[in-house]
Design a protein around this motif. Sequence first.
Motif, PDB file in Angstrom:
ATOM      1  N   ALA A  35      31.735  18.946  30.306  1.00 37.40           N
ATOM      2  CA  ALA A  35      30.645  19.044  31.281  1.00 37.40           C
ATOM      3  C   ALA A  35      29.494  19.890  30.724  1.00 37.40           C
ATOM      4  O   ALA A  35      28.317  19.557  30.910  1.00 37.40           O
ATOM      5  CB  ALA A  35      31.164  19.640  32.588  1.00 37.40           C
ATOM      6  N   ALA A  36      29.828  20.997  30.026  1.00 34.31           N
ATOM      7  CA  ALA A  36      28.786  21.847  29.446  1.00 34.31           C
ATOM      8  C   ALA A  36      28.020  21.103  28.362  1.00 34.31           C
ATOM      9  O   ALA A  36      26.790  21.223  28.254  1.00 34.31           O
ATOM     10  CB  ALA A  36      29.410  23.120  28.877  1.00 34.31           C
ATOM     11  N   LEU A  39      25.585  18.746  30.013  1.00 38.06           N
ATOM     12  CA  LEU A  39      24.409  19.431  30.542  1.00 38.06           C
ATOM     13  C   LEU A  39      23.422  19.771  29.436  1.00 38.06           C
ATOM     14  O   LEU A  39      22.200  19.656  29.617  1.00 38.06           O
ATOM     15  CB  LEU A  39      24.838  20.700  31.280  1.00 38.06           C
ATOM     16  N   ARG A  40      23.944  20.201  28.266  1.00 34.99           N
ATOM     17  CA  ARG A  40      23.032  20.500  27.144  1.00 34.99           C
ATOM     18  C   ARG A  40      22.390  19.224  26.617  1.00 34.99           C
ATOM     19  O   ARG A  40      21.215  19.214  26.238  1.00 34.99           O
ATOM     20  CB  ARG A  40      23.793  21.218  26.026  1.00 34.99           C
ATOM     21  N   LEU A  42      21.651  16.614  28.305  1.00 31.81           N
ATOM     22  CA  LEU A  42      20.647  16.139  29.265  1.00 31.81           C
ATOM     23  C   LEU A  42      19.279  16.757  29.024  1.00 31.81           C
ATOM     24  O   LEU A  42      18.269  16.248  29.518  1.00 31.81           O
ATOM     25  CB  LEU A  42      21.112  16.431  30.692  1.00 31.81           C
ATOM     26  N   ARG A  43      19.236  17.852  28.272  1.00 33.55           N
ATOM     27  CA  ARG A  43      17.950  18.482  27.954  1.00 33.55           C
ATOM     28  C   ARG A  43      17.279  17.838  26.740  1.00 33.55           C
ATOM     29  O   ARG A  43      16.165  18.219  26.378  1.00 33.55           O
ATOM     30  CB  ARG A  43      18.145  19.977  27.719  1.00 33.55           C
ATOM     31  N   MET A 204      30.550  10.967  30.818  1.00 29.49           N
ATOM     32  CA  MET A 204      30.945  12.271  30.309  1.00 29.49           C
ATOM     33  C   MET A 204      31.851  12.127  29.091  1.00 29.49           C
ATOM     34  O   MET A 204      31.677  12.818  28.077  1.00 29.49           O
ATOM     35  CB  MET A 204      31.667  13.062  31.402  1.00 29.49           C
TER      36      MET A 204
END
Length: 278
Positions: A35-36, A39-40, A42-43, A204
């Motif tokens: 998940a982390a 999230l990274r 997605l940037r 994911m």
Amino acid sequence: MMCALGAAVCFGTATVLQAMAARTASDDGGGGGDAALLLRALRQWRYMAGLALDGVGFLLQIAALRSVPIYAVGAALAASLAVTAVVAARLLHVRLNGREWSAVGVVCAGLAMLGLASGAEGDRSAPGWLKYAMVAAAAGVLLLGGVGGRLRGRTRALLLGLGAGCGFGVVEVAVRLIDSLRPGDLLTNPATYALVLGGGAAFMLLTSALQRGSVTTATAGLVIGETIGPAAVGVIWLGDRTREGLTWLAALGFAVAVAGALLLARFGEAPAEEPTGA
């Protein structure tokens, strides 16, 4: 079939863009689990561009699933591996040899046979338990991701890719099990939740699979997961059929397309160079 092939182009290109973003996110450090990492990633603009292509591909996939059998759509989507390999050769500097280009041709031949033999989508009513089975299958994808995340090397990428493929396979079947788009019907239909959970888990796991190793290795597992199981569900429970007298050609085309995709993955193991530029 044209919608399915268009979806394959979108998904195949998106896979490479997401692979580049996942590797950049991994290099950024910061630790954390899948998940982390997501999230990274997605940037990264490449990942967002890949998501946009995935969105277009998903719409084309839905249109295809409403017109032709699941097995035809699944095999067409297997062609995304050929697209991935060609785009990776350009953006990730992975060299394709003669056998890999031959495998691309095999995939195309299988899809041509399948296109000639495919009939209309099945009109059989699905058994009531199938919607709940799809929810359970989506939950199983998350468990498979937990196991695969503990592995290393090609086995990790292959297993996570397989989990992602199963998640997308759940999406394929769930689309066929949603017969009303009214908000009230969507909220009470278990297939809606299977679609959301399966699709989210698939994204994911695929991001994590693309973090290391060959892009085509991860996509090989993806091809297996999103073709064989959904095709069986379509034929056995949803009534998918072929044109009269062409069952043999559809079976041959499906086998050839998937085998060609897996052959391409088998030989697509050259290490990728780091992409240049931001």
